[in-house]
Write a protein that holds these residues in place. Structure first.
Motif, PDB file in Angstrom:
ATOM      1  N   HIS A  62     -27.405 -23.135  -5.976  1.00 47.34           N
ATOM      2  CA  HIS A  62     -27.825 -21.984  -6.761  1.00 47.34           C
ATOM      3  C   HIS A  62     -28.936 -22.389  -7.702  1.00 47.34           C
ATOM      4  O   HIS A  62     -28.738 -23.197  -8.596  1.00 47.34           O
ATOM      5  N   LEU A  63     -30.113 -21.784  -7.497  1.00 46.06           N
ATOM      6  CA  LEU A  63     -31.232 -22.164  -8.344  1.00 46.06           C
ATOM      7  C   LEU A  63     -31.151 -21.435  -9.658  1.00 46.06           C
ATOM      8  O   LEU A  63     -30.832 -20.256  -9.700  1.00 46.06           O
ATOM      9  N   GLY A  64     -31.433 -22.137 -10.741  1.00 41.81           N
ATOM     10  CA  GLY A  64     -31.332 -21.505 -12.047  1.00 41.81           C
ATOM     11  C   GLY A  64     -29.898 -21.345 -12.499  1.00 41.81           C
ATOM     12  O   GLY A  64     -29.655 -20.812 -13.570  1.00 41.81           O
ATOM     13  N   GLY A  65     -28.964 -21.805 -11.693  1.00 36.89           N
ATOM     14  CA  GLY A  65     -27.577 -21.708 -12.118  1.00 36.89           C
ATOM     15  C   GLY A  65     -26.969 -20.337 -11.934  1.00 36.89           C
ATOM     16  O   GLY A  65     -25.814 -20.132 -12.289  1.00 36.89           O
ATOM     17  N   TRP A  66     -27.695 -19.385 -11.369  1.00 35.38           N
ATOM     18  CA  TRP A  66     -27.160 -18.037 -11.223  1.00 35.38           C
ATOM     19  C   TRP A  66     -26.601 -17.861  -9.826  1.00 35.38           C
ATOM     20  O   TRP A  66     -27.224 -18.222  -8.847  1.00 35.38           O
ATOM     21  N   PRO A  69     -25.683 -12.462  -5.574  1.00 36.56           N
ATOM     22  CA  PRO A  69     -27.052 -12.040  -5.317  1.00 36.56           C
ATOM     23  C   PRO A  69     -27.920 -11.841  -6.541  1.00 36.56           C
ATOM     24  O   PRO A  69     -28.987 -11.267  -6.430  1.00 36.56           O
ATOM     25  N   TRP A  70     -27.468 -12.339  -7.740  1.00 34.29           N
ATOM     26  CA  TRP A  70     -28.309 -12.125  -8.909  1.00 34.29           C
ATOM     27  C   TRP A  70     -29.376 -13.185  -9.040  1.00 34.29           C
ATOM     28  O   TRP A  70     -30.379 -12.991  -9.670  1.00 34.29           O
ATOM     29  N   GLY A  71     -29.107 -14.353  -8.493  1.00 37.10           N
ATOM     30  CA  GLY A  71     -30.111 -15.396  -8.513  1.00 37.10           C
ATOM     31  C   GLY A  71     -30.498 -15.738  -7.092  1.00 37.10           C
ATOM     32  O   GLY A  71     -30.010 -15.153  -6.132  1.00 37.10           O
ATOM     33  N   ILE A  72     -31.371 -16.709  -6.965  1.00 37.93           N
ATOM     34  CA  ILE A  72     -31.804 -17.131  -5.639  1.00 37.93           C
ATOM     35  C   ILE A  72     -30.902 -18.273  -5.199  1.00 37.93           C
ATOM     36  O   ILE A  72     -30.653 -19.204  -5.964  1.00 37.93           O
ATOM     37  N   SER A 189     -29.781  -5.240  -2.093  1.00 39.67           N
ATOM     38  CA  SER A 189     -29.697  -6.674  -2.342  1.00 39.67           C
ATOM     39  C   SER A 189     -30.802  -7.395  -1.594  1.00 39.67           C
ATOM     40  O   SER A 189     -31.357  -6.870  -0.637  1.00 39.67           O
ATOM     41  N   LEU A 190     -31.106  -8.619  -2.041  1.00 39.83           N
ATOM     42  CA  LEU A 190     -32.152  -9.386  -1.373  1.00 39.83           C
ATOM     43  C   LEU A 190     -31.622 -10.662  -0.744  1.00 39.83           C
ATOM     44  O   LEU A 190     -32.355 -11.355  -0.071  1.00 39.83           O
ATOM     45  N   ASP A 194     -25.625 -11.636   1.613  1.00 41.19           N
ATOM     46  CA  ASP A 194     -25.121 -10.418   0.998  1.00 41.19           C
ATOM     47  C   ASP A 194     -25.517  -9.195   1.814  1.00 41.19           C
ATOM     48  O   ASP A 194     -24.716  -8.278   2.026  1.00 41.19           O
TER      49      ASP A 194
END
Lengths: 497, 136, 276
Positions: A62-66, A69-72, A189-190, A194
């Motif tokens: 999880h990039l950025g720690g998120w 589907p809220w983070g990349i 969602s992206l 998901d």
């Protein structure tokens, strides 16, 4: 540090590309070592990732720690790991092999060249490892822009071919973006995993159907699948030789990876093979692509154009294999991604060596080459045998899977096209081997270079070529292990037998 | 068929983006001047940006900046409730910032290539360039 | 070609309009796009990042990885323009035009190595030259510092108002391009030489990627700004806000340098002696 492999794989080349760009203004000789170091770290991380995936099945990051589907999120499975290893190994070998030719062609702009080279590889690695659809678009654009710039520095018609590639490539990438937009408007969602969990309720929606068609058209434009292949022959022929041996093995194969990823993970096989009735038409298009590529290669007047048409036929193999709808076909397509990257690298490196010494790539420049450049021609023969499909090279095994898949699915036209194209490839390459072996080393050789003193290409250009040629045989021998351990787990059980 | 037409008329914003996109696509295919094709490419990309931004609209909602978010009121905001309905969707805007930058970068590269072609052939019309190539 | 174009356009347009039938209606608050991922961004971004501008928070924190690659795209475009167009210094053409200020006569000089850079009665002019215009030159020269101040404001205030790194970087770049347009290219290059903006561009991207790598070295995931809480001695939420500011500064630097670089290369066709 090993849990950070997915991030290191992409971040280390990115940071080194920036470093090369700065260092290029201060001291030109440091650019090449930094590039080699960066790509070596990438190769090490991708091999480590492959070994971890064989244990753990799927790796998430999880990039950025998120959380998605809220983070990349990065999602590495067997398919991604295999393609990652192939991309990084091809890039590293090509970098070492083309150092001398780069110094010859771009003496003033070495910093900029290696920056673009490493950025291209960063983009490709990022495309393969990501699990987020929009992230894929951004990395696709990095790859495309650096590719356009690298190709345009060839001679003769290179800027015009590159501009045509810009037009078609931008339409392709924008269609992909539009398809993602259609998926977003219907699912919200992206993230690929998901989206695939939300989509099954929406299979009857027209928006999802349009999204699939638009995404596929965009990806087909970028991988030069018939009838959207017009940009490829000119772009790869007139590019500098250091660039064609980088772009030709990698760009179209990674786009085929994207297509298979969209088919297997986002739009699951139930949707594609049960709901849509497109597989027949796509396989017919693949048949036309293979036949047309083979016939046009016969009519080509120089080596690089002939090889570009062979690439178009190979893309037809892989797309047809993936759309056959059975395990053997999909196995053949995925195996062919790895094999074709190696085969194409082998022949393009050999052509690059010939261009370095003979300063030209027409068929007449090959006369008597077997005596003057024996190692290069050995590599060329190994690549040729693999493209034709002669055991024990790897090309034979992937063709075997594709043919058996075609027979199982009842697509006999596809099988006929495969056999026809192998025969045509045999004719093409035996013609080259005949010119190289039997024709005397005549006085009409070379464009002004003195014919008597022509020697073998330097060691740094020959050794990677021989490593790749050996790799073709090794990949062929170990095909069984590769298929059982790496490729079998990828294909979901939904694809029939 | 009639609800297809009524749904089209209600969602006229999507119709606008389709029209723009087709104008850009036609310019890229049919025009012969290289710079006109580059302009068509830009129109094409702008139409996609318009599509994404129109996804994010919400009735009676304001821009996605938390009201009273700085200054004295900032401390109270974290404890009060922020309604998602009051603010428009920020995600398409974020994605389109990226797409605009990408389209500017592509425009820069395409113009640099057009200059290189002009230096070589002295013209920007595609048929004259092909005629020069055929002569060689 | 026209017929092919019309056929392709009609087919594609028909497919897209066919798909429009199932779209959610415009500005409907209950469409899937508004109810799945975005509500968390709107409701939680203030308490998780303490940045009121939700777009900046999503751009630089939740989806910060995309933004890093977007900055790389613009950096790559700058390098490509340089790689394609720049003529190396020893190949630069050596024909220059000078104008005698007293009589208005123009002369063309071929061997320019022996001429000192500044001459008293001769001014160096471009191929397409317009007479000296006092109003334009003075007005633009006065405006440039205000433009740059506004650009810095847009970068710094991106947390609270529309703005951020990209927008501020473009304004900063535009200020130098205004100088190049109103005076001539040599004045702008004199202010910010080629080497400076060519090195500033990767430095900007390096600030962004370096912040992420710093978080990686401190044991967190890449670009997880919570790692900066230890270095900056603040709580994790404020650390995210500061992390967003740092990367926005990096983005602004990179975009500014690239805009100037691309403009210089394209307007002078790689020669860096005359512009528009």
């Amino acid at each position: 540090m090993s849990q950070h492999y997915p991030a290191l794989l992409v971040v280390i080349p990115l940071l080194s590309a920036l470093l090369i760009s700065i260092v290029g203004w201060l001291n030109k000789r440091l650019c090449f070592p930094i590039a080699v170091a960066a790509l070596s770290v990438s190769t090490y991380s991708s091999v480590g990732l492959l070994l971890k995936v064989l244990d753990e099945k799927v790796i998430h990051y999880h990039l950025g720690g998120w959380a998605p589907p809220w983070g990349i999120a990065y999602r590495v499975d067997h398919l991604s790991a295999l393609v990652l290893v192939v991309v990084s190994v091809v890039a590293l070998l090509n970098l070492i092999a083309t150092q001398k030719s780069v110094e010859q062609e771009f003496p003033e702009k070495i910093g900029a060249f290696y920056t673009l080279y490493v950025l291209f590889i960063t983009g490709l690695l990022g495309i393969v490892v990501t699990g987020d659809a929009f992230n894929l678009y951004v990395l696709l654009e990095i790859t495309s822009l650096t590719g356009y710039g690298l190709i345009a520095m060839g001679e003769d018609r290179a800027p015009l071919s590159s501009l045509n590639y810009v037009y078609m490539g931008t339409i392709g990438a924008c269609f992909y973006l539009l398809g993602i937009g259609y998926l977003y408007i219907s699912t919200g969602s992206l993230n690929m995993a998901d989206i695939s969990s939300i989509l099954p309720d929406l299979y009857d929606s027209k928006v999802v159907l349009a999204a699939f068609v638009i995404c596929m058209v965009g990806v087909c434009l970028k991988m030069a699948f018939f009838p959207l292949h017009g940009w490829l022959p000119n772009a790869y022929t007139y590019a500098p030789s250091a660039v064609s041996s980088l772009v030709a093995p990698l760009m179209t194969k990674v786009m085929i990876y994207v297509m298979i990823r969209l088919m297997l993970t986002v739009f699951t096989p139930e949707f594609i093979f049960s709901k849509l009735a497109l597989s027949n038409s796509v396989v017919w298009l693949a048949v036309i692509a293979i036949s047309m590529g083979a016939v046009l290669a016969l009519g080509a007047r120089n080596m690089k154009k002939m090889l570009s048409y062979v690439i178009i036929a190979e893309v037809g193999y892989m797309v047809g294999g993936a759309w056959l709808g059975n395990r053997a076909g999909m196995t053949g397509a995925v195996l062919h991604i790895a094999n074709d990257a190696l085969m194409t690298l082998c022949v393009f490196l050999a052509v690059g060596n010939i261009v370095y010494r003979a300063k030209g790539y027409a068929f007449e420049d090959l006369k008597g080459m077997f005596r003057k450049m024996p190692y290069t021609m050995t590599g060329l023969v190994a690549g040729a045998l693999s493209i034709i499909g002669v055991p024990p090279t790897c090309g034979f095994f992937s063709k075997w899977y594709l043919i058996s898949g075609g027979i199982q699915a009842g697509q006999y036209a596809f099988v006929a096209a495969l056999v026809f194209s192998s025969l045509i490839n045999a004719v093409l390459f035996f013609r080259i081997i005949e010119i190289g072996y039997y024709e005397p080393f005549g006085a009409d050789h070379g464009h002004g270079s003195s014919p008597i003193r022509m020697a073998e290409a330097p060691l740094t250009m020959v050794v990677p070529l021989l490593i790749v040629a050996g790799g073709l045989v090794v990949m062929g021998v170990y095909t069984g292990d590769i298929v059982t351990n790496i490729i079998e787990p990828i294909i979901p059980l939904a694809i029939g037998n | 068929m009639s609800d297809l037409i009524s749904s089209i008329v209600d969602n006229y914003n999507y119709l606008i983006y389709v029209t723009l996109m087709m104008i850009g696509l036609y310019a890229m295919i049919a025009k012969k001047n290289l710079v006109k094709k580059i302009v068509g490419m830009n129109i094409f990309q702008t139409a996609i940006i318009l599509f994404y931004v129109s996804i994010g609209a919400k009735k009676d909602a304001t821009i996605p900046i938390i009201q009273h978010g700085h200054g004295q009121g900032a401390h109270e905001i974290t404890s009060s409730v922020i309604e998602a309905v009051e603010y428009i969707n920020p995600l398409p805007h974020v994605l389109m910032l990226t797409a605009i930058v990408v389209s500017v970068a592509t425009l820069g590269v395409a113009l640099a290539l057009a200059i290189k072609i002009y230096n070589q052939y002295e013209t920007l019309e595609e048929d004259e360039i092909l005629a020069q190539i055929r002569e060689k | 070609m026209r017929i092919l174009g019309i056929i392709v356009v009609i087919l594609t347009g028909a497919l897209l309009i066919y798909a429009m039938g199932d779209f959610p209606s415009w500005a409907n608050p209950v469409s899937p796009a508004h109810n799945h991922v975005s509500p968390r961004y709107i409701e939680k971004s203030m308490e998780e990042t303490s940045v009121p501008n939700i777009v900046t928070a999503v751009l630089a924190d939740y989806r910060g990885y995309d933004t890093m690659f977007e900055t790389t795209v613009i950096f790559g475009a700058g390098v490509v323009c340089f790689f394609l167009l720049r003529i190396p210094r020893k190949d630069e053409p050596t024909v220059r035009r000078y104008r005698h200020t007293l009589t208005g006569m123009t002369i063309r000089v071929k061997e320019t190595r022996k001429i000192p850079p500044v001459l008293e009665e001769f001014e160096r002019i471009d191929t397409l030259w317009a007479p000296h215009d006092l109003i334009i030159k003075t007005a633009c020269r006065i405006l440039v510092p205000f433009l740059q101040l506004f650009g810095l404001y847009v970068i710094a205030h991106g947390h609270h108002s529309p703005g951020g790194g990209f927008q501020g970087g473009v304004i900063l770049g535009a200020s130098m391009i205004l100088l190049a347009i109103s005076h001539d290219l040599r004045t702008a290059i004199g202010r910010m030489s080629e080497r400076v903006h060519a090195i500033l561009c990767p430095v900007g991207v390096f600030i962004y990627a370096g912040t992420g790598a710093l978080c990686l070295l401190l044991g967190f995931n890449f670009l997880d700004y919570g790692a900066l809480a230890g270095i900056l001695h603040v709580d994790p939420v404020t650390a995210r806000s500061h992390g967003i500011l740092i990367v926005e500064i990096g983005v602004g630097l990179a975009v500014m340098a690239t805009m100037i670089w691309i403009y210089n290369n394209i307007s002078s066709k790689g020669r860096y002696d005359e512009g528009l």
